[in-house]
Scaffold this motif. Structure first.
Motif: not given
Length: 632
Positions: A356-370, A377-383, A425-428, A431-432
């Protein structure tokens, strides 16, 4: 092949039902048919009669195995490994059918007396028509009668078809047919993707790790007989690199599960075995890299290097296989299922929060960076969420089996859950790690730009001196390049959304080129300080590239070929050397880090290409299987 643990659900894909993954199996001791999915549906007697006819007429035993899938291996690799594991000999054939994957493979000894054309004719004329009609028994009957026919010089004909269930053992009354997505064990089809390049040399058992070799080769290890054509030997070496890499990876995963359950001391012998195998594999990959570089070897040298690759991979597998029985006794999931179940449940609960934290982290990364910054790691939280959902289903099944006293079934469910949790665990973790790397790169970028500005000032002074007769080489071009990169990066940062790692890498490369041109004009100690400053940034980008490539290869290794794995292994070696040289020799460490970064990015590109060319019947990348041991 050492004892392998029956595994479930190695890698599910979106839109597909969870499927059990089965490593090469022990064949039934009750006859020549091993049916783990209930494919025959009451037609066992007809199949047994056909197998008996073949033996009575030709003294050839045809073994048939029906399983759900091939645990991420190629159909041919699975068949060969199963044949090796069960000690099948010259007069034995194996037909392996994965009803869930809708794939099949066959294995014959090199001295069986069958030609490649004969084996292919039986597959094409007798086996495939039955499989396309879901006539599972008919495939075995057709194979037996077909092998008899080719040895008698008669045409091979398809058996009368009696369609059966589309997906036996799959818990569903229907499944997609074989007609459009049947994966054939022949090179010409090409559906075996990255594995197709070497399927030919692995098709007939004995042409793999041990076939056709004497014991007079490098280091006392087997040497491939000179009669083997060089191109075939090259294909064999590539195949063995992939299979050994998979064996080491899956053994390392199993080792992690065992260490968590029993402690490091209990698994120390197995740790040493994996470390030994990793060392042999690293040396083999280095040889493969030398063969792939721009400096061609003559045929004799090439053969010696390929022989050494085969020998090192064989020795790595031998060491893993030697520990397999003891390892299986240690884990003994049938006996230890309750304890393993509790450990898997605890790890799954921990990962649920991190996912769940990884999903929130990805949302933040997409807003902050290109977008490119988070793309790896775009689909890692869903995976990860998907894998945890699958793990939850398997844990439920394990609890039910433990409650019913069905320890064998519990073990299968526990191993499936462990594999799914490990993939989550590999996916999470990825992301971290990516978030940390991007933050670190963003923090280092202003200093990197300031150092580039300082180097630009020095370079402009040197260029001015060149007008008075001091040689400047291509300094003007390097200055223009560094100025353009610095300006572009500052513009991207000012725009708000940029990729810190990419920006840092570009600045580092441009500044490194300047630094190289200025090296002669600077004192040695000053050059060491500059190299140390560049090295800090180079190590960050190299670690990021190696980590991203390693995660990708691990999660999609069923589709990734030897070239990508070779580049990744070399990238890791150069990164380790850069870290070791950081203190005593910063300039050399910088060169190693930059080499590691370039090789890792090549590995990622090659792996993505392999996966793009190789999709399983459901349209997702093939995944890893489970179990300790070598490749068979």
């Amino acid at each position: 092949m050492g004892a392998a643990l029956l595994a479930l659900g190695g890698c599910a894909v979106a839109g597909a039902s969870a499927a059990r993954a089965e490593d090469p199996v022990s064949l039934s001791e009750q006859g020549q048919v091993t049916d783990r999915v209930g494919a025959l549906g009451g037609r066992e007697a007809a199949v047994a009669a056909a197998l008996d006819r073949l033996y009575e007429r030709r003294r050839i035993q045809l073994f048939v195995a029906y399983v759900r899938d091939f645990s991420g291996r190629s159909p041919q690799g699975w068949a060969d490994a199963t044949a090796q594991r069960n000690g099948l000999g010259r007069d034995d054939l194996l037909l392996a059918v994965a009803t869930g994957d809708r794939r099949y493979g066959y294995s014959a000894d090199t001295d069986s007396g069958f030609t490649e054309d004969q084996l292919a004719e039986v597959a094409r004329e007798a086996v495939e028509p039955a499989l396309r009609a879901h006539d599972w028994a008919g495939a075995a009957i057709g194979a037996a009668d077909g092998y008899d026919a080719v040895l008698a010089g008669r045409p091979v004909t398809a058996p009368p078809l009696t369609p059966g269930p589309a997906d036996p053992g799959g818990g569903s009354g229907s499944a997609p047919g074989w007609a459009g997505d049947l994966v054939l064990p022949v090179v010409a089809v090409g559906a075996a993707g990255a594995l197709a390049a070497y399927a030919y040399s692995r098709r007939r058992r004995g042409a793999g790790r041990d076939g056709g070799r004497t014991t007079t080769g490098w280091g006392g290890q087997p040497e491939t007989a000179t009669a083997v054509p060089l191109l075939q030997l090259d294909a064999r070496a590539r195949a063995l690199l992939v299979e050994t890499d998979d064996a080491v990876r899956t053994s390392a995963e199993e080792l992690g599960f065992a260490a968590a359950e029993f402690g490091d001391e209990a698994v120390a012998p197995f740790t040493r075995a994996v470390e030994f195998a990793e060392g042999e594999l690293t040396a083999a990959f280095r040889l493969r890299q030398q063969l792939d570089d721009a400096y061609p070897e003559d045929d004799a040298a090439r053969r010696r290097m390929l022989d050494e690759i085969v020998a090192r991979c064989s020795e790595a597998n031998r060491r893993l296989d030697a520990e397999a029985a003891d390892f299986d006794r240690l884990r003994d999931l049938g006996r230890n299922a309750p304890r393993a179940l509790a450990a898997a449940q605890e790890r799954a609960r921990d990962l649920a929060g991190r996912t769940a934290t990884a999903a929130a982290t990805l949302t933040a990364l997409r807003g902050r960076y290109a977008d490119s910054a988070s793309a790896p790691v775009a689909g890692h939280a869903e995976r990860a969420a998907d894998r945890l959902a699958f793990a939850g289903e398997q844990l439920d099944g394990a609890r039910a089996a433990v409650g019913a006293g069905e320890t064998g079934r519990a073990a299968v469910h526990v191993r499936a859950a462990e594999g799914a949790v490990d993939q989550a665990a590999i996916s999470v973790d990825a992301v971290e790690r990516r978030a940390q790397e991007l933050a670190e790169a963003a923090g280092k970028l202003p200093g990197a730009l300031a150092e580039t500005d300082a180097d630009l000032a020095d370079a402009r002074g040197l260029l001015a001196a060149a007008a008075a007769g001091t040689p400047a080489g291509d300094l003007g071009g390097r200055i223009a390049r560094a100025e353009a990169v610095a300006a572009a990066v500052r513009q991207e940062v000012a725009a708000g959304r940029y990729d810190p790692l990419d920006a840092l890498r570009r600045v580092e490369e441009a500044d490194g080129a300047l630094d190289e041109a200025l090296a002669g004009a600077r004192e040695q100690e000053s050059g060491r300080r500059r190299a140390a400053a560049l090295l800090d940034r180079a190590l960050l980008t190299a670690r990021s590239a190696v980590g991203a490539a390693a995660d990708y290869v691990t999660t999609a290794r069923g589709a990734v070929g030897s070239e990508a794995r070779t580049r990744l292994a070399e990238a890791r070696r150069h990164l380790e050397r850069a870290q070791a040289l950081a203190e005593p020799d910063p300039p050399a460490a910088l060169a190693e880090a930059q080499r590691a970064d370039g090789l890792a990015r090549q590995a990622q590109e090659l792996a993505e290409r392999d996966v793009g060319e190789y999709r399983d019947p459901y349209g997702g990348p093939a995944g890893p299987g489970g179990g300790w041991g070598g490749t068979g």
